[in-house]
Motif scaffolding. Sequence first.
Motif, PDB file in Angstrom:
ATOM      1  N   THR A  77       0.832  -1.202   0.000  1.00 45.54           N
ATOM      2  CA  THR A  77       0.000   0.000   0.000  1.00 45.54           C
ATOM      3  C   THR A  77       0.866   1.252   0.000  1.00 45.54           C
ATOM      4  N   VAL A  78       1.894   1.271   0.822  1.00 46.58           N
ATOM      5  CA  VAL A  78       2.796   2.423   0.876  1.00 46.58           C
ATOM      6  C   VAL A  78       3.565   2.555  -0.428  1.00 46.58           C
ATOM      7  N   ASP A  79       3.931   1.439  -1.026  1.00 41.63           N
ATOM      8  CA  ASP A  79       4.649   1.473  -2.298  1.00 41.63           C
ATOM      9  C   ASP A  79       3.815   2.155  -3.378  1.00 41.63           C
ATOM     10  N   THR A  80       2.558   1.747  -3.533  1.00 45.64           N
ATOM     11  CA  THR A  80       1.703   2.378  -4.543  1.00 45.64           C
ATOM     12  C   THR A  80       1.414   3.842  -4.188  1.00 45.64           C
ATOM     13  N   TYR A  81       1.258   4.128  -2.915  1.00 47.75           N
ATOM     14  CA  TYR A  81       0.986   5.503  -2.481  1.00 47.75           C
ATOM     15  C   TYR A  81       2.169   6.425  -2.794  1.00 47.75           C
ATOM     16  N   VAL A  82       3.370   5.966  -2.511  1.00 48.29           N
ATOM     17  CA  VAL A  82       4.562   6.782  -2.768  1.00 48.29           C
ATOM     18  C   VAL A  82       4.751   6.994  -4.261  1.00 48.29           C
ATOM     19  N   SER A  83       4.517   5.971  -5.065  1.00 42.59           N
ATOM     20  CA  SER A  83       4.669   6.145  -6.518  1.00 42.59           C
ATOM     21  C   SER A  83       3.631   7.109  -7.069  1.00 42.59           C
ATOM     22  N   LEU A  99       1.241  10.403   4.984  1.00 39.57           N
ATOM     23  CA  LEU A  99       1.396   9.054   5.555  1.00 39.57           C
ATOM     24  C   LEU A  99       1.050   9.054   7.046  1.00 39.57           C
ATOM     25  N   LEU A 100       1.386  10.133   7.745  1.00 37.54           N
ATOM     26  CA  LEU A 100       1.033  10.227   9.164  1.00 37.54           C
ATOM     27  C   LEU A 100      -0.478  10.203   9.365  1.00 37.54           C
ATOM     28  N   ARG A 101      -1.190  10.891   8.499  1.00 40.46           N
ATOM     29  CA  ARG A 101      -2.659  10.903   8.618  1.00 40.46           C
ATOM     30  C   ARG A 101      -3.273   9.588   8.166  1.00 40.46           C
ATOM     31  N   GLN A 102      -2.711   9.004   7.128  1.00 37.43           N
ATOM     32  CA  GLN A 102      -3.309   7.796   6.559  1.00 37.43           C
ATOM     33  C   GLN A 102      -3.056   6.545   7.404  1.00 37.43           C
TER      34      GLN A 102
END
Length: 178
Positions: A77-83, A99-102
């Motif tokens: 999830t973080v990988d797709t979010y960062v891209s 990312l802190l909020r999510q």
Amino acid sequence: MLTIAGHLIACLLWGIALASLLLFFMHIGIVNLTSRRRYSFFSVLVYIVCFLCLSWQSVRMVGAFYLKDYTDGLHDTVDTYVSEMYQLGVSAAEMKENLLRQYPYVADYIRDISLDEWNIQQDSSAVADYLNAYVQYELNWYIVWRIGYMLVIALLFSWLLTCTMKKRQRAFDGINWN
């Protein structure tokens, strides 16, 4: 919401079971080392306080294990979010705040990572790997500290228990004619 409640209840149950198991081993060790003693009222109070302290530490340790599983599931999830954020041209500071909020469960760990270590131009999976590795490292140390606290608590309360136990009288000491 139901999943969070389930994890909380599971942490409580596993933590209490682990504390009970540790108390059982403490009891076995104390009985084997001090065979001529019996429990007093104060030793029962020490057992109760020891159980509460061990339960608190073990529930926190089990919670850290659950959080480690949670962070393993976040990698993709973080990988797709960062891209996606990189393609939109978002800065590292804005990405960190998002990312802190999510992901509020690991927000304290994300907050500790300095922005110098975030290189958005690199592969997004590298950022996700770094974030996951950092959180896993911190949680591993947290678990080690909990285990250390539980061992210190067990040793301290074992000593307190042996101090508060009464010496058992022998059934027949013989007759003292003097």
